[in-house]
Design an enzyme around this catalytic site. Sequence first.
Site: not given
Length: 358
Positions: A218, A238, A259-261
């Site tokens: 990530q 991240r 969660g990511h993004n």
Amino acid sequence: MPQNLSLPLDQLLNKVNTEGVPYSLLKTAEQAMPVIKGLASLSHADSDRISFLSNPRMFNLLLETKAGAVILPQAAVDKLPESVPFVVVVCEDPYLLYARISHYFDETRIDLIPKVIHPTAIIDESAEIADGVAIGPYVVIEEGVKIGTGSVIGAHSVIAKGVTIGKDTRLHPHVILYRDVQIGDRCLLHSHATLGCDGFGFAPDNTVEKGAWCRIAQFGTVIVGNDVEIGVCTAIDRGALGNTIIGNGVKLDNHIMIGHNCEVGDHTAMAACVGVAGSSIIGKRCTLAGAAMLAGHLELADDVHISGATGVMSSINKPGRYTSAYPIEEHSEWQKNAAVIKNLYKLRRRVQELEKKR
């Protein structure tokens, strides 16, 4: 609450930010101006506390309260007896004025925290610590960190390499900020909040053995705007390539997972135990009640309100309130209804066939 926070009511209100929240004082000539040293509920207030009423159903508490002052809308004032023992602060938004007053006591209390760096803190020489920053015991601050003036870093917090923290931001003990996370001004992070951990990204890898997984590194980070509050044990991952973004004024309760993004729009609020899967985009001014769950890669428009325990499995493009949780009922009744629901499709087909025969 410390004695030195006490002020006469009129002086207290002059120190509070009341912009956009007009008020007036209503007291008799015989009443002394009460000296206020804190806030309390109507049922627990003493004569040195200010309280408020925003729910008309609680009106009877006004006849019993010992508060020195009470914030009331005009409609409630009109129903009061001719004489009351408290000074009335007339305001059409009592809850908001109460919130503004709470800031005075909270910020004054924070101002009393010594702006010193505890000798047990471990701080890399390259870190840029502005004047007026308080750093508690056993804090770890790594290479390249920047912390703005007036910020407070609680005991045992870990600020990893490259993190930026703005002005007047407070981290309670045991907050963890992974590398390169960016936090804005006037934010509040409660204990065990963890920002910038790896997103849940894995690629199937049957070259190892059937069902095995290959971790995806990530490379993004987490960017948090100004005036954001993040609750206890909340985790924000991240981004995998881009960044996870939390907008200005966002309020996140305890035990939330983002969660990511993901992107969360300005002034959106989420209650405890909400889960947001990766790459979802949530608009401005949305609310997500407790234990709501969002699937990944979907979008919520601005001003969408999700009821508690609702599962959102597709994008919502229209503002409004959305609910999918099944209403609670006695278990034996739930079992009967659940059995019927399982056969709704078949029942619908039978009804359609009967209608054709009419």
